[in-house]
Design a protein around this motif. Sequence first.
Motif, mmCIF file in Angstrom:
data_model
loop_
_atom_site.group_PDB
_atom_site.id
_atom_site.type_symbol
_atom_site.label_atom_id
_atom_site.label_comp_id
_atom_site.label_asym_id
_atom_site.label_seq_id
_atom_site.Cartn_x
_atom_site.Cartn_y
_atom_site.Cartn_z
ATOM 1 N N VAL A 68 -8.026 1.568 -5.156
ATOM 2 C CA VAL A 68 -7.650 2.974 -5.054
ATOM 3 C C VAL A 68 -8.709 3.713 -4.245
ATOM 4 N N VAL A 69 -8.260 4.488 -3.266
ATOM 5 C CA VAL A 69 -9.141 5.341 -2.466
ATOM 6 C C VAL A 69 -8.727 6.785 -2.696
ATOM 7 N N GLU A 70 -9.681 7.610 -3.042
ATOM 8 C CA GLU A 70 -9.404 9.036 -3.221
ATOM 9 C C GLU A 70 -10.338 9.843 -2.337
ATOM 10 N N TYR A 71 -9.767 10.827 -1.649
ATOM 11 C CA TYR A 71 -10.584 11.689 -0.786
ATOM 12 C C TYR A 71 -9.845 13.010 -0.575
ATOM 13 N N VAL A 116 -14.022 8.119 -2.333
ATOM 14 C CA VAL A 116 -14.491 7.246 -3.400
ATOM 15 C C VAL A 116 -13.487 6.107 -3.519
ATOM 16 N N ILE A 117 -13.977 4.862 -3.597
ATOM 17 C CA ILE A 117 -13.117 3.687 -3.642
ATOM 18 C C ILE A 117 -13.327 2.965 -4.973
ATOM 19 N N TYR A 118 -12.225 2.613 -5.620
ATOM 20 C CA TYR A 118 -12.290 1.945 -6.921
ATOM 21 C C TYR A 118 -11.565 0.596 -6.857
ATOM 22 N N SER A 119 -12.098 -0.377 -7.576
ATOM 23 C CA SER A 119 -11.325 -1.572 -7.901
ATOM 24 C C SER A 119 -10.674 -1.316 -9.248
ATOM 25 N N VAL A 120 -9.471 -1.848 -9.435
ATOM 26 C CA VAL A 120 -8.747 -1.647 -10.694
ATOM 27 C C VAL A 120 -8.332 -3.014 -11.216
ATOM 28 N N ASN A 121 -8.702 -3.298 -12.462
ATOM 29 C CA ASN A 121 -8.341 -4.553 -13.105
ATOM 30 C C ASN A 121 -7.799 -4.242 -14.495
ATOM 31 N N VAL A 158 -7.079 19.672 0.257
ATOM 32 C CA VAL A 158 -5.958 18.841 -0.187
ATOM 33 C C VAL A 158 -6.482 17.463 -0.595
ATOM 34 N N SER A 159 -6.048 16.975 -1.751
ATOM 35 C CA SER A 159 -6.481 15.670 -2.246
ATOM 36 C C SER A 159 -5.450 14.600 -1.925
ATOM 37 N N PHE A 160 -5.951 13.432 -1.477
ATOM 38 C CA PHE A 160 -5.095 12.294 -1.142
ATOM 39 C C PHE A 160 -5.530 11.072 -1.951
ATOM 40 N N ARG A 161 -4.567 10.185 -2.218
ATOM 41 C CA ARG A 161 -4.862 8.932 -2.922
ATOM 42 C C ARG A 161 -4.122 7.787 -2.217
ATOM 43 N N ILE A 162 -4.867 6.711 -1.928
ATOM 44 C CA ILE A 162 -4.296 5.491 -1.374
ATOM 45 C C ILE A 162 -4.393 4.408 -2.442
ATOM 46 N N SER A 163 -3.280 3.736 -2.727
ATOM 47 C CA SER A 163 -3.267 2.655 -3.713
ATOM 48 C C SER A 163 -2.780 1.378 -3.041
ATOM 49 N N ALA A 164 -3.591 0.328 -3.124
ATOM 50 C CA ALA A 164 -3.241 -0.961 -2.526
ATOM 51 C C ALA A 164 -3.151 -2.015 -3.622
ATOM 52 N N VAL A 165 -2.010 -2.660 -3.743
ATOM 53 C CA VAL A 165 -1.819 -3.728 -4.723
ATOM 54 C C VAL A 165 -2.165 -5.058 -4.056
ATOM 55 N N LEU A 166 -3.106 -5.792 -4.646
ATOM 56 C CA LEU A 166 -3.571 -7.051 -4.075
ATOM 57 C C LEU A 166 -2.730 -8.218 -4.590
ATOM 58 N N PRO A 167 -2.591 -9.278 -3.780
ATOM 59 C CA PRO A 167 -1.875 -10.458 -4.268
ATOM 60 C C PRO A 167 -2.662 -11.148 -5.372
ATOM 61 N N GLY A 168 -1.955 -11.801 -6.279
ATOM 62 C CA GLY A 168 -2.613 -12.456 -7.406
ATOM 63 C C GLY A 168 -3.302 -13.754 -7.051
ATOM 64 N N ASN A 169 -3.136 -14.222 -5.806
ATOM 65 C CA ASN A 169 -3.696 -15.525 -5.430
ATOM 66 C C ASN A 169 -4.898 -15.415 -4.498
ATOM 67 N N ILE A 170 -5.595 -14.275 -4.474
ATOM 68 C CA ILE A 170 -6.685 -14.117 -3.504
ATOM 69 C C ILE A 170 -7.837 -15.084 -3.757
ATOM 70 N N ARG A 171 -7.954 -15.603 -4.975
ATOM 71 C CA ARG A 171 -9.030 -16.566 -5.245
ATOM 72 C C ARG A 171 -8.777 -17.911 -4.552
ATOM 73 N N SER A 172 -7.563 -18.106 -4.055
ATOM 74 C CA SER A 172 -7.277 -19.322 -3.287
ATOM 75 C C SER A 172 -7.746 -19.190 -1.843
ATOM 76 N N VAL A 212 0.850 -1.194 0.000
ATOM 77 C CA VAL A 212 0.000 0.000 0.000
ATOM 78 C C VAL A 212 0.882 1.239 0.000
ATOM 79 N N GLU A 213 0.418 2.286 -0.675
ATOM 80 C CA GLU A 213 1.119 3.557 -0.651
ATOM 81 C C GLU A 213 0.114 4.695 -0.647
ATOM 82 N N LYS A 214 0.548 5.820 -0.121
ATOM 83 C CA LYS A 214 -0.304 7.008 -0.064
ATOM 84 C C LYS A 214 0.399 8.142 -0.802
ATOM 85 N N LYS A 215 -0.374 8.926 -1.551
ATOM 86 C CA LYS A 215 0.164 10.078 -2.267
ATOM 87 C C LYS A 215 -0.717 11.296 -1.996
ATOM 88 N N VAL A 216 -0.120 12.467 -2.132
ATOM 89 C CA VAL A 216 -0.845 13.724 -2.015
ATOM 90 C C VAL A 216 -0.697 14.472 -3.333
#
Length: 277
Positions: free
Chosen positions: A218-221, A173-178, A136-150, A107-111
Motif C-alpha cells: 500500500v502506498v499513501e501520499y 509512505v509505503i506499507y507491506s501488508v500481511n 488530496v489524499s491518494f492510495r495505491i494498493s498492489a496485490v502480490l502473487p502468492g508464489n513470489i518465494r519461487s 493494482v488499483e488506485k483510490k482517492v
Amino acid sequence: DYQNALNRVVPAGNQDDIPGYITGLSGNDLQEFADRLYKEIRSEGIPAYGTAGASQGEADLGGTPPGYILIGQTAAAAGEIYSTVMLDTTYDDETVYVTPKTETPTVEKKVLEKNDSSGGEGIWQDAADYDAGDTVSFRISAVLPGNIRSYEKYTVRLHDNLSSAFTYSNDAVIYSVNNGEKKNVTDVFSIQKDGTNLTFSCDNILLNENLSSADSLVVEYSAVLSDAAVQGNTGNPNTVYMEYSRNPHGDETGQTPADKVTVFTYQVKISKVDEQQ
C-alpha cells in the motif's frame, strides 16, 4: 549430471533414498525443493529430457519414462507470466499434460472523498470532489502473487501519474501488508519524481523480510490541487500501473493494466440579490 544436482539439494542423511525423501515433501517444502533443483540443473547446463510446445495453456510432454519429472517453462509470449517449476510423477509411456501454474498481481488506485459537513474520515473511492488549493489524499494498493518465494528475484515498480493540476506533497509512505498487519517499508523503496510522474520501485522485495512475506503493498501520499485544475465533468484523471517480475528464473518484467481515479472541481457562482426586489 542430475545426481550432482540432487546431492546439492537433498540433505546428506536422505541421499540413500531420494525418492522416499521427495515423497515425504508437500506444499511449500515441495515447491522449494523443485525450485532449488531446477536452479541447480540449469547451473549444471544439463539438457532437458524433452520439450513440448503449449496449446491453450497446456503442454503435452508425450510418453515419458516412469519416475519423477521436473517441468520448467523456458519461453513465454511477450507480457505472459512464466509458470513456476512443477514436479510430477509419471508411469510407463504415460502422456503428461501440463497446465502452467501462474499468478498475476493486480493494482488499483483510490482517492479519499471527504464529507466536509460531517468531518468524518472519508471514503476511498474512484472519484472525489475538491476545491482548488485543497490537499488530496491518494492510495495505491498492489496485490502480490502468492508464489513470489519461487522467484530468484522479484521486482516491483509502481508507475503513478498525477494530472498536471496536482503538486506532489513529497509525503509518500509505503506499507507491506500481511494478513492485515501493516509494516512501514518506505526506506526499502526508491521514490522518483519526474514532473507529475511518480515511480515507487524496489529491485528485489525478497531481500526484505516484511516484503517477502507480504500479500500486498500500500502506498499513501497526498498532492495539492491547483487553480489550473480542469473544471466540470471532465475532471482531473490520475492513473497507476504496476511493473513486476514475470519469470521466476529471469529478469523479464510484465505490467498490469492501468487503473484510474478522477478528481473533480467545479466553479461556484454566487449572485447577490437585492432585498427590495
